[in-house]
Design a protein around this motif. Structure first.
Motif, PDB file in Angstrom:
ATOM      1  N   ILE A 184       5.414  -2.469  -5.482  1.00 54.21           N
ATOM      2  CA  ILE A 184       4.474  -3.514  -5.879  1.00 54.21           C
ATOM      3  C   ILE A 184       4.495  -3.527  -7.404  1.00 54.21           C
ATOM      4  CG2 ILE A 184       2.085  -4.307  -5.909  1.00 54.21           C
ATOM      5  CD1 ILE A 184       1.626  -2.836  -3.287  1.00 54.21           C
ATOM      6  N   GLY A 185       4.905  -4.645  -7.970  1.00 51.89           N
ATOM      7  CA  GLY A 185       4.998  -4.743  -9.427  1.00 51.89           C
ATOM      8  C   GLY A 185       6.019  -3.768  -9.962  1.00 51.89           C
TER       9      GLY A 185
ATOM     10  N   LYS B 230      -4.327  -3.567  -1.197  1.00 52.61           N
ATOM     11  CA  LYS B 230      -5.344  -4.528  -1.605  1.00 52.61           C
ATOM     12  C   LYS B 230      -4.688  -5.627  -2.429  1.00 52.61           C
ATOM     13  CE  LYS B 230      -8.696  -0.839  -1.881  1.00 52.61           C
ATOM     14  NZ  LYS B 230      -9.460   0.007  -2.788  1.00 52.61           N
ATOM     15  N   ASN B 231      -5.126  -6.827  -2.242  1.00 50.22           N
ATOM     16  CA  ASN B 231      -4.567  -7.948  -3.012  1.00 50.22           C
ATOM     17  C   ASN B 231      -5.137  -8.023  -4.397  1.00 50.22           C
ATOM     18  OD1 ASN B 231      -2.963  -8.715  -0.913  1.00 50.22           O
ATOM     19  ND2 ASN B 231      -4.520 -10.049  -0.043  1.00 50.22           N
TER      20      ASN B 231
ATOM     21  N   GLY C 145      13.998  -3.586   3.440  1.00 54.27           N
ATOM     22  CA  GLY C 145      13.243  -4.560   4.226  1.00 54.27           C
ATOM     23  C   GLY C 145      12.084  -5.101   3.414  1.00 54.27           C
ATOM     24  N   THR C 146      11.082  -5.606   4.115  1.00 52.93           N
ATOM     25  CA  THR C 146       9.860  -6.046   3.456  1.00 52.93           C
ATOM     26  C   THR C 146       8.660  -5.467   4.188  1.00 52.93           C
ATOM     27  OG1 THR C 146       9.760  -8.085   4.737  1.00 52.93           O
ATOM     28  CG2 THR C 146      10.824  -8.218   2.583  1.00 52.93           C
ATOM     29  N   TYR C 147       7.619  -5.209   3.433  1.00 53.18           N
ATOM     30  CA  TYR C 147       6.365  -4.707   3.967  1.00 53.18           C
ATOM     31  C   TYR C 147       5.251  -5.490   3.291  1.00 53.18           C
ATOM     32  CZ  TYR C 147       2.416  -1.572   4.690  1.00 53.18           C
ATOM     33  OH  TYR C 147       1.181  -1.049   5.015  1.00 53.18           O
ATOM     34  N   LYS C 148       4.545  -6.283   4.070  1.00 53.20           N
ATOM     35  CA  LYS C 148       3.453  -7.119   3.557  1.00 53.20           C
ATOM     36  C   LYS C 148       3.906  -7.972   2.372  1.00 53.20           C
ATOM     37  CE  LYS C 148      -0.080  -4.124   5.373  1.00 53.20           C
ATOM     38  NZ  LYS C 148      -1.411  -3.591   5.277  1.00 53.20           N
TER      39      LYS C 148
END
Length: 167
Positions: free
Chosen positions: A136-137, A166-167, A109-112
């Motif tokens: 992430i990355g 955190k972005n 799925g996707t999360y944020k």
């Protein structure tokens, strides 16, 4: 009538305070992700942190850097991370470190906005494994709980819901 509303509001606030998960400790994994544990976690292996609550539920947070463990950077990871084959490879690798655990296939799925994976499993001791992971990355972040059958899992949702990106 105002006294009744005041009483109802006071009861709701009291119930909320009584059910709040006070004392949770924020653990910062890196400059991108943090999660809350019921008590201060211990580093089990490099990048993997664990603690248990009073009921005996285990809370595990792990960060895996694909560059370090497999030589795969974010550019190489991007086209494959949302495939069933990649999720199956994650499952295979995970089961090598969890012998005797019967794990369901990961749901992708996707999360944020990031690719995520969820699964559950059990073992012969009737422990339930709930796993949530996201990439992430070039890093895989895993948030998991392990609980014996019948144990209250009141902190489960608090733990899984405490992830901050955190972005």
């Amino acid at each position: 009538m105002k006294k009744i509303y005041t009483l109802i509001i006071a009861l709701v606030i009291t119930a909320g305070i009584a059910n709040a998960q006070d004392g949770w400790v924020t653990h910062v994994a890196d400059n991108r992700v943090s999660v809350k544990f019921p008590v201060e976690p211990k580093e089990l292996t490099p990048g993997s942190f664990i603690t248990t609550d009073k009921a005996g539920v285990a809370y595990v947070f792990t960060v895996v850097d694909f560059v370090q463990v497999a030589g795969i950077d974010s550019v190489a990871l991007a086209p494959m991370k949302a495939t069933a084959e990649f999720a199956a490879q994650i499952k295979t690798g995970l089961l090598q470190s969890l012998p005797g655990v019967d794990m369901a296939d990961f749901t992708i799925g996707t999360y944020k906005g990031f690719t995520s994976y969820t699964s559950t499993g059990t073992d012969a001791a009737k422990k339930k494994y709930d796993m949530f992971m996201f990439i992430i990355g070039n890093k895989l972040y895993s948030v998991s709980t392990i609980a014996a059958e019948g144990l209250p899992t009141t902190g489960h949702d608090t733990f899984l819901g405490s992830v901050v990106v955190k972005n």
